[in-house]
Design a protein around this motif. Structure first.
Motif, PDB file in Angstrom:
ATOM      1  N   SER A   8       0.843  -1.188   0.000  1.00 47.15           N
ATOM      2  CA  SER A   8       0.000   0.000   0.000  1.00 47.15           C
ATOM      3  C   SER A   8       0.881   1.242   0.000  1.00 47.15           C
ATOM      4  CB  SER A   8      -0.917   0.014   1.225  1.00 47.15           C
ATOM      5  OG  SER A   8      -1.619   1.245   1.322  1.00 47.15           O
ATOM      6  N   ASN A   9       0.368   2.322  -0.565  1.00 45.06           N
ATOM      7  CA  ASN A   9       1.070   3.608  -0.525  1.00 45.06           C
ATOM      8  C   ASN A   9       0.425   4.586   0.442  1.00 45.06           C
ATOM      9  OD1 ASN A   9       3.177   3.174  -2.433  1.00 45.06           O
ATOM     10  ND2 ASN A   9       1.681   3.324  -4.084  1.00 45.06           N
ATOM     11  N   GLU A  10      -0.509   4.121   1.266  1.00 45.45           N
ATOM     12  CA  GLU A  10      -1.263   5.033   2.117  1.00 45.45           C
ATOM     13  C   GLU A  10      -0.395   5.738   3.150  1.00 45.45           C
ATOM     14  OE1 GLU A  10      -3.053   2.384   5.751  1.00 45.45           O
ATOM     15  OE2 GLU A  10      -4.101   2.239   3.849  1.00 45.45           O
ATOM     16  N   TYR A  11       0.750   5.156   3.493  1.00 45.05           N
ATOM     17  CA  TYR A  11       1.607   5.754   4.511  1.00 45.05           C
ATOM     18  C   TYR A  11       2.761   6.551   3.910  1.00 45.05           C
ATOM     19  CZ  TYR A  11       3.445   1.111   3.387  1.00 45.05           C
ATOM     20  OH  TYR A  11       3.855  -0.024   2.725  1.00 45.05           O
ATOM     21  N   LYS A  69       2.324  11.698  15.346  1.00 45.90           N
ATOM     22  CA  LYS A  69       2.753  10.323  15.185  1.00 45.90           C
ATOM     23  C   LYS A  69       2.151   9.770  13.907  1.00 45.90           C
ATOM     24  CE  LYS A  69      -0.883   8.450  18.205  1.00 45.90           C
ATOM     25  NZ  LYS A  69      -1.142   7.632  19.428  1.00 45.90           N
ATOM     26  N   LYS A  70       2.806   8.763  13.375  1.00 46.23           N
ATOM     27  CA  LYS A  70       2.376   8.184  12.100  1.00 46.23           C
ATOM     28  C   LYS A  70       2.812   6.724  12.066  1.00 46.23           C
ATOM     29  CE  LYS A  70       3.008   8.738   7.072  1.00 46.23           C
ATOM     30  NZ  LYS A  70       1.603   8.988   6.708  1.00 46.23           N
ATOM     31  N   LEU A 104      15.740  -0.305  -0.884  1.00 48.08           N
ATOM     32  CA  LEU A 104      15.149   0.724  -0.035  1.00 48.08           C
ATOM     33  C   LEU A 104      13.638   0.623  -0.057  1.00 48.08           C
ATOM     34  CD1 LEU A 104      17.140   3.736  -1.542  1.00 48.08           C
ATOM     35  CD2 LEU A 104      17.785   2.413   0.460  1.00 48.08           C
ATOM     36  N   THR A 105      13.020   1.039   1.027  1.00 44.95           N
ATOM     37  CA  THR A 105      11.617   1.399   0.979  1.00 44.95           C
ATOM     38  C   THR A 105      11.518   2.750   1.653  1.00 44.95           C
ATOM     39  OG1 THR A 105       9.347   0.758   1.504  1.00 44.95           O
ATOM     40  CG2 THR A 105      11.035   0.082   3.063  1.00 44.95           C
ATOM     41  N   VAL A 106      11.178   3.754   0.872  1.00 45.89           N
ATOM     42  CA  VAL A 106      11.212   5.140   1.335  1.00 45.89           C
ATOM     43  C   VAL A 106       9.797   5.592   1.668  1.00 45.89           C
ATOM     44  CG1 VAL A 106      11.895   7.496   0.753  1.00 45.89           C
ATOM     45  CG2 VAL A 106      13.229   5.560  -0.125  1.00 45.89           C
ATOM     46  N   PHE A 107       9.624   6.094   2.887  1.00 48.15           N
ATOM     47  CA  PHE A 107       8.298   6.502   3.331  1.00 48.15           C
ATOM     48  C   PHE A 107       8.083   8.010   3.217  1.00 48.15           C
ATOM     49  CE2 PHE A 107       8.064   2.306   4.571  1.00 48.15           C
ATOM     50  CZ  PHE A 107       9.023   1.959   5.529  1.00 48.15           C
ATOM     51  N   CYS A 108       9.056   8.762   3.643  1.00 48.68           N
ATOM     52  CA  CYS A 108       8.970  10.221   3.619  1.00 48.68           C
ATOM     53  C   CYS A 108      10.288  10.751   3.073  1.00 48.68           C
ATOM     54  CB  CYS A 108       8.741  10.795   5.019  1.00 48.68           C
ATOM     55  SG  CYS A 108       7.296  10.117   5.872  1.00 48.68           S
ATOM     56  N   SER A 109      10.243  11.540   2.012  1.00 53.90           N
ATOM     57  CA  SER A 109      11.473  12.107   1.467  1.00 53.90           C
ATOM     58  C   SER A 109      11.163  13.364   0.688  1.00 53.90           C
ATOM     59  CB  SER A 109      12.189  11.095   0.557  1.00 53.90           C
ATOM     60  OG  SER A 109      11.664  11.142  -0.755  1.00 53.90           O
ATOM     61  N   THR A 110      12.189  14.176   0.475  1.00 52.69           N
ATOM     62  CA  THR A 110      12.049  15.386  -0.337  1.00 52.69           C
ATOM     63  C   THR A 110      12.568  15.162  -1.744  1.00 52.69           C
ATOM     64  OG1 THR A 110      14.190  16.203   0.446  1.00 52.69           O
ATOM     65  CG2 THR A 110      12.240  16.881   1.684  1.00 52.69           C
ATOM     66  N   HIS A 111      12.964  13.935  -2.086  1.00 52.57           N
ATOM     67  CA  HIS A 111      13.420  13.660  -3.445  1.00 52.57           C
ATOM     68  C   HIS A 111      12.320  14.012  -4.451  1.00 52.57           C
ATOM     69  CE1 HIS A 111      16.656  10.834  -1.811  1.00 52.57           C
ATOM     70  NE2 HIS A 111      17.288  11.705  -2.575  1.00 52.57           N
ATOM     71  N   TYR A 112      12.703  14.675  -5.522  1.00 54.55           N
ATOM     72  CA  TYR A 112      11.798  15.066  -6.595  1.00 54.55           C
ATOM     73  C   TYR A 112      10.678  15.992  -6.123  1.00 54.55           C
ATOM     74  CZ  TYR A 112      14.124  11.160  -8.918  1.00 54.55           C
ATOM     75  OH  TYR A 112      15.049  10.311  -9.444  1.00 54.55           O
ATOM     76  N   ALA A 113      10.879  16.641  -4.993  1.00 55.04           N
ATOM     77  CA  ALA A 113       9.870  17.570  -4.492  1.00 55.04           C
ATOM     78  C   ALA A 113      10.498  18.768  -3.791  1.00 55.04           C
ATOM     79  CB  ALA A 113       8.916  16.856  -3.537  1.00 55.04           C
ATOM     80  N   GLY A 114      11.571  18.553  -3.029  1.00 57.14           N
ATOM     81  CA  GLY A 114      12.185  19.639  -2.290  1.00 57.14           C
ATOM     82  C   GLY A 114      11.517  19.854  -0.943  1.00 57.14           C
ATOM     83  N   ASP A 120      -2.007   1.869  17.297  1.00 54.08           N
ATOM     84  CA  ASP A 120      -2.173   2.958  16.339  1.00 54.08           C
ATOM     85  C   ASP A 120      -2.411   2.466  14.916  1.00 54.08           C
ATOM     86  OD1 ASP A 120      -1.723   5.089  18.214  1.00 54.08           O
ATOM     87  OD2 ASP A 120       0.385   4.501  18.222  1.00 54.08           O
ATOM     88  N   TYR A 121      -2.207   1.174  14.676  1.00 54.25           N
ATOM     89  CA  TYR A 121      -2.398   0.617  13.341  1.00 54.25           C
ATOM     90  C   TYR A 121      -3.877   0.331  13.113  1.00 54.25           C
ATOM     91  CZ  TYR A 121      -2.000  -2.532   9.367  1.00 54.25           C
ATOM     92  OH  TYR A 121      -2.147  -3.124   8.138  1.00 54.25           O
TER      93      TYR A 121
END
Length: 497
Positions: free
Chosen positions: A143-146, A189-190, A165-175, A236-237
């Motif tokens: 899923s990509n919901e997170y 929290k997340k 890698l599994t990247v959840f939060c990043s500024t790549h291609y966005a800044g 929390d899940y």
């Protein structure tokens, strides 16, 4: 049994962390949440400590040499040793392979950004060991919901190491626009994941690695169908019995449908609503309307002319061959990703050494005549300058008392400042300026799109003339080869009706 699980969990934590050492996750304490013959769930906890080591305390035996990101992008890869012996190019991630172990790779550029994926397309990827027995190691994101940024957000997948890698939060291609920022004493929290790591093996895969890839895709489909997982015990899940369901139909009320055949543009008005079969639908909290990126309204008036396809990428525009000194980066069956080549930005100066791009509406073809990115031009050895593009079009009539609209959609921007002039490039103040925008670095990262930008620019009819008109698109920043914009789509609209 417990010792084996401990080692495997430690290995997985290293693998799912970003490749940058400072992103490694080292638990200072852990708790066994559940442990039986079928499942082990561990909770690692760490309080941030500035003096803590950045290096994961692991010894890893790495033998994977065949990488798979998609049906098209899969190949034998160079090694870390090959990279270390190579020549660093315009940025540290890009290395020219000068003396690789595999001589077939000599002259290629290795760059982890070749293997980025839109999150919607990154549900499974990994590595295959072609030794005996062949072994596949796959990262599956059911899923990509997170993840942040929506289905078109690009993230890293795999690269030389071998690294998965599994990247959840990043500024790549966005800044920085997508950087998670916190206010003083803000509570947040997340829940991230769970992700699925899949290992498979088949003796026949030594001759045909795709056997393991096809099996991994089947397993990915099973995991997607199983989402949300029920085994995670964190309070929390959100499990399936705690989630709601939304059903319905979405129709596009705009009945203007466009078809493009080479340079001939045909338009017809549909008598019925058009099914939005390729749309993405998301749910948000009550309040002001928004979207997963930056959304804007529909057109203000009838379309007079348009350039490109409104798909949030620059893929339909002209993409040059890479500079001749770099070998084309090929994949399985000699396929290649046209835009995922090193140094494409340098080719603008080759094609337009002195004069900038000119596009004539009605005779130019955007797939041949519109360069995929408005980049800087190199002057001398180390100096760069901004560029000014022209769009020339004819108007049979002009309503000087009405407003026209220029819809300017950007697929990406990096350290750019885009000015719009109407029929007068020399005027001191531009008719419109984006200001300093963008940190996607999509040009350097072979991204073809980054964070989406859309500007609806009003143009007074008195600025236009009957006959030939020119819109100047001036990208004024000029400090590096990677400053600039990628256009998604440009549309010029008549007065509001």
């Amino acid at each position: 049994m417990q010792k084996m699980w401990r080692y495997m969990v430690a290995l997985l934590l290293f693998i799912v962390a970003d490749c940058h050492p400072h992103n490694g996750f080292i638990g200072t304490s852990f708790e066994v949440i559940i442990h039986n013959e079928n499942q082990t769930e561990l909770s690692f906890k760490r309080k941030w400590n500035a003096s803590q080591s950045n290096q994961p305390p692991l010894n890893i035996d790495k033998r994977f040499n065949y990488m798979v990101v998609s049906d098209e992008r899969q190949r034998l890869m160079p090694t870390d040793v090959d990279r270390n012996k190579g020549q660093v190019l315009g940025y540290k991630e890009a290395v020219l392979l000068t003396n690789p172990t595999n001589p077939d790779l000599k002259g290629e550029v290795d760059d982890k950004y070749f293997y980025s994926n839109d999150d919607k397309d990154g549900k499974v990827y990994g590595w295959i060991s072609t030794t005996n027995p062949p072994l596949g190691f796959w990262m599956i994101n059911p899923s990509n919901e997170y993840r942040i940024g929506g289905p078109l957000k690009q993230d890293l997948t795999t690269h030389v190491g071998p690294t998965v890698l599994t990247v959840f939060c990043s500024t790549h291609y966005a800044g920085e626009d997508l950087a998670i920022k916190f206010q003083q004493e803000e509570a947040w929290k997340k829940v991230i994941g769970p992700v699925f790591v899949y290992l498979n093996s088949n003796a026949a895969a030594k001759a045909n690695p795709s056997i393991l890839w096809n099996d991994a895709k089947k397993r990915m489909n099973q995991e997607v169908a199983s989402w949300p997982y029920e085994f995670a015990l964190s309070k929390d899940y959100i499990k399936s019995n705690q989630r709601g369901t939304v059903r319905g139909q979405l129709f596009v009320n705009d009945r203007q449908v466009f078809f493009t055949y080479e340079i001939i543009l045909n338009m017809f008005i549909s008598k019925q609503n058009v099914a939005a079969s390729n749309a993405y639908i998301g749910l948000g909290p009550p309040g002001e309307a928004g979207s997963w990126q930056r959304e804007n309204k529909v057109r203000n008036g009838a379309t007079i002319w348009e350039i490109g396809i409104p798909d949030r990428t620059a893929a339909e525009f002209f993409i040059p061959n890479p500079p001749s000194q770099f070998k084309v980066h090929k994949y399985k069956n000699n396929s290649e990703s046209k835009f995922r080549q090193y140094g494409l930005w340098e080719q603008y100066g080759v094609l337009y050494p002195k004069n900038d791009l000119v596009y004539n509406v009605g005779t130019s073809n955007y797939s041949k005549d519109w360069f995929y990115a408005q980049v800087t031009r190199k002057i001398g050895n180390k100096t760069y300058e901004g560029t000014s593009w022209k769009v020339i079009f004819n108007l049979a009539n002009v309503n000087i008392g009405s407003n026209y609209t220029l819809q300017l959609a950007l697929a990406a921007a990096h350290e750019a400042d885009l000015h719009v002039h109407v029929n007068d490039e020399k005027i001191q103040e531009p008719h419109f300026s984006t200001g300093h925008i963008g940190g996607s670095n999509a040009i350097a990262r072979h991204g073809i799109h980054g964070l989406y930008w859309l500007y609806s620019i009003g143009i007074q009819g008195k600025l236009l003339v009957k006959g030939t008109n020119t819109i100047f698109l001036v990208q004024s920043s000029g400090l590096s080869p990677f400053e600039g914009v990628m256009y998604d789509y440009i549309r010029f609209e008549g007065p509001h009706q």
